[in-house]
Design a protein around this motif. Sequence first.
Motif, PDB file in Angstrom:
ATOM      1  N   MET A  81      17.438   9.168  55.175  1.00 20.16           N
ATOM      2  CA  MET A  81      16.401   9.715  56.049  1.00 20.16           C
ATOM      3  C   MET A  81      16.509   9.160  57.472  1.00 20.16           C
ATOM      4  O   MET A  81      16.365   9.911  58.447  1.00 20.16           O
ATOM      5  N   GLU A  82      16.798   7.868  57.619  1.00 20.37           N
ATOM      6  CA  GLU A  82      16.903   7.275  58.959  1.00 20.37           C
ATOM      7  C   GLU A  82      18.076   7.891  59.732  1.00 20.37           C
ATOM      8  O   GLU A  82      17.959   8.130  60.935  1.00 20.37           O
ATOM      9  N   GLN A  83      19.198   8.143  59.053  1.00 24.19           N
ATOM     10  CA  GLN A  83      20.347   8.779  59.707  1.00 24.19           C
ATOM     11  C   GLN A  83      19.991  10.196  60.137  1.00 24.19           C
ATOM     12  O   GLN A  83      20.353  10.639  61.232  1.00 24.19           O
ATOM     13  N   ILE A 104      10.604  19.649  57.277  1.00 26.39           N
ATOM     14  CA  ILE A 104      10.552  19.237  55.876  1.00 26.39           C
ATOM     15  C   ILE A 104      10.387  20.486  55.022  1.00 26.39           C
ATOM     16  O   ILE A 104       9.407  21.214  55.143  1.00 26.39           O
ATOM     17  N   ARG A 105      11.375  20.735  54.154  1.00 27.91           N
ATOM     18  CA  ARG A 105      11.390  21.900  53.259  1.00 27.91           C
ATOM     19  C   ARG A 105      10.790  21.501  51.915  1.00 27.91           C
ATOM     20  O   ARG A 105      10.980  20.399  51.447  1.00 27.91           O
ATOM     21  N   LYS A 107       7.749  20.934  51.066  1.00 29.17           N
ATOM     22  CA  LYS A 107       6.819  19.815  51.228  1.00 29.17           C
ATOM     23  C   LYS A 107       5.852  19.737  50.047  1.00 29.17           C
ATOM     24  O   LYS A 107       5.233  20.716  49.682  1.00 29.17           O
ATOM     25  N   GLY A 108       5.785  18.552  49.433  1.00 26.98           N
ATOM     26  CA  GLY A 108       4.883  18.318  48.314  1.00 26.98           C
ATOM     27  C   GLY A 108       5.387  18.871  46.992  1.00 26.98           C
ATOM     28  O   GLY A 108       4.680  18.797  45.988  1.00 26.98           O
ATOM     29  N   GLU A 109       6.596  19.432  46.974  1.00 30.17           N
ATOM     30  CA  GLU A 109       7.158  20.024  45.762  1.00 30.17           C
ATOM     31  C   GLU A 109       8.385  19.237  45.304  1.00 30.17           C
ATOM     32  O   GLU A 109       8.917  18.395  46.031  1.00 30.17           O
ATOM     33  N   THR A 110       8.842  19.548  44.099  1.00 30.19           N
ATOM     34  CA  THR A 110      10.094  18.973  43.615  1.00 30.19           C
ATOM     35  C   THR A 110      11.213  19.359  44.575  1.00 30.19           C
ATOM     36  O   THR A 110      11.295  20.503  45.003  1.00 30.19           O
ATOM     37  N   GLY A 111      12.047  18.394  44.940  1.00 29.59           N
ATOM     38  CA  GLY A 111      13.152  18.664  45.849  1.00 29.59           C
ATOM     39  C   GLY A 111      12.786  18.625  47.318  1.00 29.59           C
ATOM     40  O   GLY A 111      13.572  19.078  48.159  1.00 29.59           O
ATOM     41  N   GLU A 112      11.614  18.065  47.659  1.00 25.75           N
ATOM     42  CA  GLU A 112      11.222  17.971  49.067  1.00 25.75           C
ATOM     43  C   GLU A 112      12.344  17.308  49.867  1.00 25.75           C
ATOM     44  O   GLU A 112      12.910  16.301  49.444  1.00 25.75           O
ATOM     45  N   GLN A 113      12.665  17.901  51.020  1.00 29.05           N
ATOM     46  CA  GLN A 113      13.795  17.413  51.807  1.00 29.05           C
ATOM     47  C   GLN A 113      13.622  17.735  53.274  1.00 29.05           C
ATOM     48  O   GLN A 113      12.985  18.713  53.647  1.00 29.05           O
ATOM     49  N   ALA A 114      14.221  16.900  54.106  1.00 34.90           N
ATOM     50  CA  ALA A 114      14.323  17.191  55.531  1.00 34.90           C
ATOM     51  C   ALA A 114      15.607  17.995  55.709  1.00 34.90           C
ATOM     52  O   ALA A 114      16.624  17.707  55.079  1.00 34.90           O
ATOM     53  N   THR A 115      15.562  19.018  56.545  1.00 35.18           N
ATOM     54  CA  THR A 115      16.749  19.857  56.743  1.00 35.18           C
ATOM     55  C   THR A 115      16.800  20.400  58.161  1.00 35.18           C
ATOM     56  O   THR A 115      15.769  20.492  58.841  1.00 35.18           O
ATOM     57  N   MET A 116      17.997  20.734  58.589  1.00 32.87           N
ATOM     58  CA  MET A 116      18.213  21.420  59.870  1.00 32.87           C
ATOM     59  C   MET A 116      19.546  22.144  59.787  1.00 32.87           C
ATOM     60  O   MET A 116      20.459  21.707  59.083  1.00 32.87           O
ATOM     61  N   PHE A 117      19.640  23.273  60.482  1.00 28.77           N
ATOM     62  CA  PHE A 117      20.859  24.077  60.531  1.00 28.77           C
ATOM     63  C   PHE A 117      21.215  24.345  61.985  1.00 28.77           C
ATOM     64  O   PHE A 117      20.339  24.640  62.807  1.00 28.77           O
ATOM     65  N   PHE A 118      22.507  24.269  62.281  1.00 30.03           N
ATOM     66  CA  PHE A 118      23.017  24.620  63.607  1.00 30.03           C
ATOM     67  C   PHE A 118      24.476  25.025  63.446  1.00 30.03           C
ATOM     68  O   PHE A 118      25.056  24.881  62.370  1.00 30.03           O
ATOM     69  N   LEU A 119      25.055  25.562  64.516  1.00 30.36           N
ATOM     70  CA  LEU A 119      26.434  26.044  64.485  1.00 30.36           C
ATOM     71  C   LEU A 119      27.339  25.121  65.283  1.00 30.36           C
ATOM     72  O   LEU A 119      26.922  24.564  66.300  1.00 30.36           O
ATOM     73  N   ASP A 120      28.593  24.991  64.825  1.00 26.35           N
ATOM     74  CA  ASP A 120      29.580  24.289  65.634  1.00 26.35           C
ATOM     75  C   ASP A 120      30.118  25.281  66.674  1.00 26.35           C
ATOM     76  O   ASP A 120      29.753  26.466  66.657  1.00 26.35           O
ATOM     77  N   PRO A 121      30.973  24.833  67.612  1.00 21.92           N
ATOM     78  CA  PRO A 121      31.450  25.751  68.654  1.00 21.92           C
ATOM     79  C   PRO A 121      32.227  26.960  68.128  1.00 21.92           C
ATOM     80  O   PRO A 121      32.308  27.974  68.810  1.00 21.92           O
ATOM     81  N   ALA A 130      18.184  15.380  54.179  1.00 24.68           N
ATOM     82  CA  ALA A 130      17.876  14.040  53.681  1.00 24.68           C
ATOM     83  C   ALA A 130      16.683  14.136  52.745  1.00 24.68           C
ATOM     84  O   ALA A 130      15.863  15.052  52.853  1.00 24.68           O
ATOM     85  N   PHE A 131      16.619  13.194  51.836  1.00 27.22           N
ATOM     86  CA  PHE A 131      15.518  13.107  50.880  1.00 27.22           C
ATOM     87  C   PHE A 131      14.845  11.758  51.039  1.00 27.22           C
ATOM     88  O   PHE A 131      15.538  10.731  51.137  1.00 27.22           O
ATOM     89  N   ALA A 132      13.504  11.746  51.059  1.00 22.84           N
ATOM     90  CA  ALA A 132      12.795  10.477  51.046  1.00 22.84           C
ATOM     91  C   ALA A 132      13.096   9.757  49.731  1.00 22.84           C
ATOM     92  O   ALA A 132      13.198   8.539  49.684  1.00 22.84           O
TER      93      ALA A 132
END
Length: 140
Positions: A81-83, A104-105, A107-121, A130-132
């Motif tokens: 999570m810190e990374q 946070i995807r 949230k409050g459910e099984t599999g709660e996770q921080a996520t982000m999507f972006f594209l490379d060049p 990341a997961f808590a």
Amino acid sequence: MPLTPFHLAFPVDDLDAARAFYGGLLGCPEGRSSAQWIDFDLFGHQIVTHLKPSKQKDQTHHNPVDGHDVPVPHFGVVLQMEQWEALSERLKAANVSFVIEPYIRFKGETGEQATMFFLDPAGNALEFKAFADMGQLFAR
């Protein structure tokens, strides 16, 4: 149990842009390289960018997940999570255009996770999550 590093190879249309993005922005140390490819250490995993010049970037497909259109195909890494938080802040400071903003995807459910999507060049979709509680990585 520690995870086994994976190897992933994918096409890019500009090795200099790949080097600036993966090596510079994401901070991935560079390994071996040639005029046709570059190895990077992506948080302990080996990724290889192979030069494949293209006049038109491939179109991605999207699947609905948690109210967002997730690009398919995509690849990425599960971080501590810190990374994840530090990378998220670095990308925001660099004005990266997100496909899906960091949040946070499930949230409050099984599999709660921080996520982000972006594209490379080259237009490859990346997901960093990341997961808590890392015990939730494969929870159903």
